[in-house]
Design a protein around this motif. Structure first.
Motif, PDB file in Angstrom:
ATOM      1  N   SER A   1       2.187  -1.767 -10.634  1.00 58.06           N
ATOM      2  CA  SER A   1       1.565  -1.821  -9.307  1.00 58.06           C
ATOM      3  C   SER A   1       1.166  -0.437  -8.830  1.00 58.06           C
ATOM      4  O   SER A   1       0.066  -0.250  -8.282  1.00 58.06           O
ATOM      5  N   LEU A   2       2.029   0.540  -9.025  1.00 61.56           N
ATOM      6  CA  LEU A   2       1.689   1.906  -8.618  1.00 61.56           C
ATOM      7  C   LEU A   2       0.550   2.456  -9.468  1.00 61.56           C
ATOM      8  O   LEU A   2      -0.384   3.075  -8.935  1.00 61.56           O
ATOM      9  N   VAL A   3       0.614   2.244 -10.756  1.00 61.18           N
ATOM     10  CA  VAL A   3      -0.441   2.745 -11.644  1.00 61.18           C
ATOM     11  C   VAL A   3      -1.803   2.226 -11.192  1.00 61.18           C
ATOM     12  O   VAL A   3      -2.812   2.956 -11.202  1.00 61.18           O
ATOM     13  N   ASN A   4      -1.850   0.972 -10.740  1.00 59.13           N
ATOM     14  CA  ASN A   4      -3.105   0.354 -10.331  1.00 59.13           C
ATOM     15  C   ASN A   4      -3.506   0.677  -8.897  1.00 59.13           C
ATOM     16  O   ASN A   4      -4.600   0.289  -8.465  1.00 59.13           O
ATOM     17  N   ALA A   5      -2.636   1.367  -8.159  1.00 57.62           N
ATOM     18  CA  ALA A   5      -2.916   1.643  -6.744  1.00 57.62           C
ATOM     19  C   ALA A   5      -3.893   2.801  -6.553  1.00 57.62           C
ATOM     20  O   ALA A   5      -4.473   2.946  -5.475  1.00 57.62           O
ATOM     21  N   PHE A   6      -4.093   3.625  -7.575  1.00 57.79           N
ATOM     22  CA  PHE A   6      -4.978   4.789  -7.461  1.00 57.79           C
ATOM     23  C   PHE A   6      -6.441   4.375  -7.617  1.00 57.79           C
ATOM     24  O   PHE A   6      -6.783   3.589  -8.507  1.00 57.79           O
ATOM     25  N   GLU A   7      -7.293   4.927  -6.777  1.00 55.30           N
ATOM     26  CA  GLU A   7      -8.729   4.686  -6.907  1.00 55.30           C
ATOM     27  C   GLU A   7      -9.276   5.386  -8.147  1.00 55.30           C
ATOM     28  O   GLU A   7      -8.713   6.396  -8.600  1.00 55.30           O
ATOM     29  N   PRO A   8     -10.368   4.894  -8.694  1.00 58.23           N
ATOM     30  CA  PRO A   8     -11.018   5.618  -9.794  1.00 58.23           C
ATOM     31  C   PRO A   8     -11.372   7.040  -9.357  1.00 58.23           C
ATOM     32  O   PRO A   8     -11.883   7.247  -8.260  1.00 58.23           O
TER      33      PRO A   8
ATOM     34  N   LYS B   1      -5.924   1.709   4.944  1.00 53.07           N
ATOM     35  CA  LYS B   1      -6.386   2.826   4.113  1.00 53.07           C
ATOM     36  C   LYS B   1      -5.407   4.006   4.219  1.00 53.07           C
ATOM     37  O   LYS B   1      -5.090   4.668   3.216  1.00 53.07           O
ATOM     38  N   ILE B   2      -4.936   4.270   5.426  1.00 54.35           N
ATOM     39  CA  ILE B   2      -3.969   5.361   5.617  1.00 54.35           C
ATOM     40  C   ILE B   2      -2.671   5.051   4.886  1.00 54.35           C
ATOM     41  O   ILE B   2      -2.086   5.919   4.224  1.00 54.35           O
ATOM     42  N   TRP B   3      -2.215   3.808   5.000  1.00 52.19           N
ATOM     43  CA  TRP B   3      -0.964   3.434   4.334  1.00 52.19           C
ATOM     44  C   TRP B   3      -1.084   3.567   2.819  1.00 52.19           C
ATOM     45  O   TRP B   3      -0.145   4.025   2.158  1.00 52.19           O
ATOM     46  N   ASN B   4      -2.210   3.167   2.263  1.00 49.30           N
ATOM     47  CA  ASN B   4      -2.367   3.302   0.814  1.00 49.30           C
ATOM     48  C   ASN B   4      -2.460   4.771   0.408  1.00 49.30           C
ATOM     49  O   ASN B   4      -1.936   5.176  -0.640  1.00 49.30           O
TER      50      ASN B   4
ATOM     51  N   ASN C   1       9.725  11.621  -2.895  1.00 49.43           N
ATOM     52  CA  ASN C   1      10.841  11.842  -1.973  1.00 49.43           C
ATOM     53  C   ASN C   1      11.388  10.537  -1.396  1.00 49.43           C
ATOM     54  O   ASN C   1      11.994  10.534  -0.331  1.00 49.43           O
ATOM     55  N   GLY C   2      11.157   9.424  -2.094  1.00 47.29           N
ATOM     56  CA  GLY C   2      11.779   8.170  -1.705  1.00 47.29           C
ATOM     57  C   GLY C   2      11.259   7.554  -0.428  1.00 47.29           C
ATOM     58  O   GLY C   2      12.025   6.929   0.315  1.00 47.29           O
ATOM     59  N   GLU C   3       9.952   7.643  -0.173  1.00 45.76           N
ATOM     60  CA  GLU C   3       9.403   7.150   1.085  1.00 45.76           C
ATOM     61  C   GLU C   3       8.950   5.691   1.040  1.00 45.76           C
ATOM     62  O   GLU C   3       8.941   5.012   2.067  1.00 45.76           O
ATOM     63  N   ARG C   4       8.516   5.193  -0.092  1.00 53.37           N
ATOM     64  CA  ARG C   4       7.768   3.946  -0.143  1.00 53.37           C
ATOM     65  C   ARG C   4       8.525   2.738   0.417  1.00 53.37           C
ATOM     66  O   ARG C   4       7.985   1.977   1.226  1.00 53.37           O
ATOM     67  N   PHE C   5       9.773   2.506   0.008  1.00 54.17           N
ATOM     68  CA  PHE C   5      10.508   1.349   0.511  1.00 54.17           C
ATOM     69  C   PHE C   5      10.667   1.422   2.015  1.00 54.17           C
ATOM     70  O   PHE C   5      10.423   0.441   2.744  1.00 54.17           O
ATOM     71  N   TYR C   6      11.072   2.588   2.507  1.00 53.57           N
ATOM     72  CA  TYR C   6      11.258   2.740   3.944  1.00 53.57           C
ATOM     73  C   TYR C   6       9.939   2.568   4.696  1.00 53.57           C
ATOM     74  O   TYR C   6       9.915   2.029   5.802  1.00 53.57           O
ATOM     75  N   ASP C   7       8.837   3.023   4.108  1.00 55.46           N
ATOM     76  CA  ASP C   7       7.527   2.823   4.718  1.00 55.46           C
ATOM     77  C   ASP C   7       7.204   1.337   4.844  1.00 55.46           C
ATOM     78  O   ASP C   7       6.728   0.872   5.888  1.00 55.46           O
TER      79      ASP C   7
END
Length: 497
Positions: free
Chosen positions: A320-327, A432-435, A445-451
């Motif tokens: 999921s993370l690998v696919n989250a980046f734009e080309p 867009k900001i969240w992504n 720094n361990g932000e994603r779950f808490y976000d």
């Protein structure tokens, strides 16, 4: 001598500061303890005061504060426990390594963790060790005859670090006991849980008081200490988690006026030469001393790096993370270390590596001399200027100040090699900001779950990834059963556990 070396020198002496924490060992439900070694054998009787001559001089005050920084890189605070509660719980990472190794990590991935799982207690203990060390400073340093300006700064550093630990705790467990001084009474030794709101208010007070005193910068000998920018930036993040948008906007704009800037090359931020650069606001310092490999105990990089080649291979990037980046996003190559790739430094990643991806931010090139073990000198980035810009963008969007939001967000995107963002509505821009926040800070720094929890979409996102997330329960993790048992039931468990 740099802060890292000051910390290391302190850790190689008599460990007097750490021994002070044993005043509470075995009686305080906060679980303050240290593993056994020949340097740690002078344990005072449980529940009795420590007869020490330590807090007498200016040099001892500095050493005491350095001990709080040193605790930041302890195993519980940056390795298995930290990465289990903050990273595997997200959609950014999976256990990694090989089947059968540390299978308990899957309990966090699947949200089937129970209160008796050891990493929970480790994380709780690690954070409260830092809080106790800070309280020792705040209780004892005011009475030392020393330079008053230095004293004020050291106390402000201790407040910043105490706030950092409480922020970690409240995001992970919800309301936790607030211990604002070294406990001396029976009630203080066995505190009840404060509410989430009370903990956040306490953190805000510490950070506000710290920001009023801390300098904007230090000389070379003290690089890595908490600054005014670190306190204001952390305070902005605390307000972000409470959706206090006007405060987030004001605080981030204060930080934006302090002279920080984005470094041009995202990849270089995470190399040794990129430590403490123009973008850095706060990093956990890690540096070994020649001839003394006990001087840095950080294993943050080692536990995540390629198994069979550099490290242990845990906490790998998810598909999921690998696919989250734009080309075209340059951050993808700087974040995802692919099996079989050749790094910019010339390391060929094993084709036989057991996992397809690893955290490239934890990668240390083999050309770097590492006589004390893999990644022991790798700082951990806690707060960067890019995150300040993203918090500013999020707050500005929520307040309808679209021009400000676009400007800050597009500064981050431009550095990543991307074109300005396009959007149609406030809600579209928010996503867009969240992504952008996800890909900018991924595996760092361990932000994603808490976000995801603060954004109110943890259940939707994590269940879509096949995780067994239960709304109303898994937004926080269980209070460690060991702490409840030690408290005699004073501590109460989170709902659903």
């Amino acid at each position: 001598m740099s802060l890292s070396n000051q910390m290391n020198t302190m850790e190689n002496k008599s460990f007097k500061i750490k021994r002070l924490t044993w005043l509470l060992a075995g009686t305080l439900t906060l679980g303050v303890s240290y593993s056994c070694s020949d340097s740690f054998l002078e344990v005072p009787p449980e529940g009795q005061a420590v007869n020490t001559q330590f807090y007498q001089t200016q040099a001892q005050a500095i050493t005491a504060v350095n001990s709080i920084y040193g605790n930041l890189r302890e195993w519980n605070n940056i390795a298995f426990a930290f990465l289990a509660v903050s990273t595997i719980t997200s959609d950014d990472a999976e256990k990694g390594s090989v089947p059968g190794d540390a299978e308990f990590m899957n309990l966090y991935d699947n949200f089937t963790v129970t209160p008796t799982e050891g990493q929970l207690n480790g994380y709780w203990v690690g954070q409260y060790q830092g809080i106790n060390l800070a309280n020792q400073v705040l209780d004892n340093v005011p009475g030392i005859t020393m330079d008053e300006n230095l004293k004020a700064r050291l106390l402000a550093e201790a407040k910043f670090l105490r706030a950092y630990h409480y922020f970690n705790l409240v995001r992970t467990f919800g309301g936790v006991p607030i211990v604002s001084r070294v406990p001396v009474t029976a009630e203080e030794l066995n505190p009840v849980r404060n509410t989430r709101e009370e903990v956040y208010a306490f953190v805000e007070q510490d950070l506000t008081e710290a920001a009023a005193v801390l300098p904007t910068a230090y000389g070379a000998a003290d690089i890595g200490r908490a600054t005014k920018g670190a306190a204001l930036g952390m305070l902005a993040k605390v307000n972000l988690y409470q959706a206090q948008w006007a405060d987030v906007l004001s605080l981030t704009e204060q930080v934006m006026g302090l002279g920080y800037s984005l470094t041009p090359d995202y990849y270089q931020i995470f190399r040794l030469q990129g430590e403490n650069n123009s973008e850095s606001i706060f990093e956990i310092q890690a540096q070994t001393l020649p001839g003394n490999c006990g001087s840095s105990n950080s294993q943050w990089a080692e536990v995540q790096s390629v198994r069979g080649q550099f490290g242990w291979g845990f906490f790998i990037p998810s598909e999921s993370l690998v696919n989250a980046f734009e080309p075209g996003d340059e951050r993808k190559e700087a974040t995802i270390l692919f099996r079989g790739e050749t790094t910019p430094e010339g390391d060929k990643i094993l084709e036989s590596a057991p996992n397809p991806y690893y955290n490239q931010k934890a990668y240390v090139p083999s050309s770097v001399t590492q006589v004390c073990g893999y990644g022991k000198d790798q700082n951990i980035r806690i707060l960067r200027y890019a995150e300040i810009l993203l918090m500013h963008a999020e707050a500005a969007n929520e307040l309808g100040q679209t021009d400000k939001a676009e400007s800050s967000l597009n500064m981050v995107r431009q550095r990543a090699g991307l074109s300005p963002v396009s959007f149609t509505t406030k809600e579209d821009f928010r996503m867009k900001i969240w992504n952008e926040r996800r890909v900018e800070l991924a595996l760092e720094n361990g932000e994603r779950f808490y976000d995801l929890v603060r954004q109110g979409r943890a259940a939707d996102v994590l269940r879509a990834q096949g995780k067994n997330f239960t709304p109303g329960k898994n937004e926080v993790l269980p209070i460690p059963q060991n702490q409840i048992t030690l408290s005699g039931g004073t501590l109460v468990q989170n709902p659903g556990y």
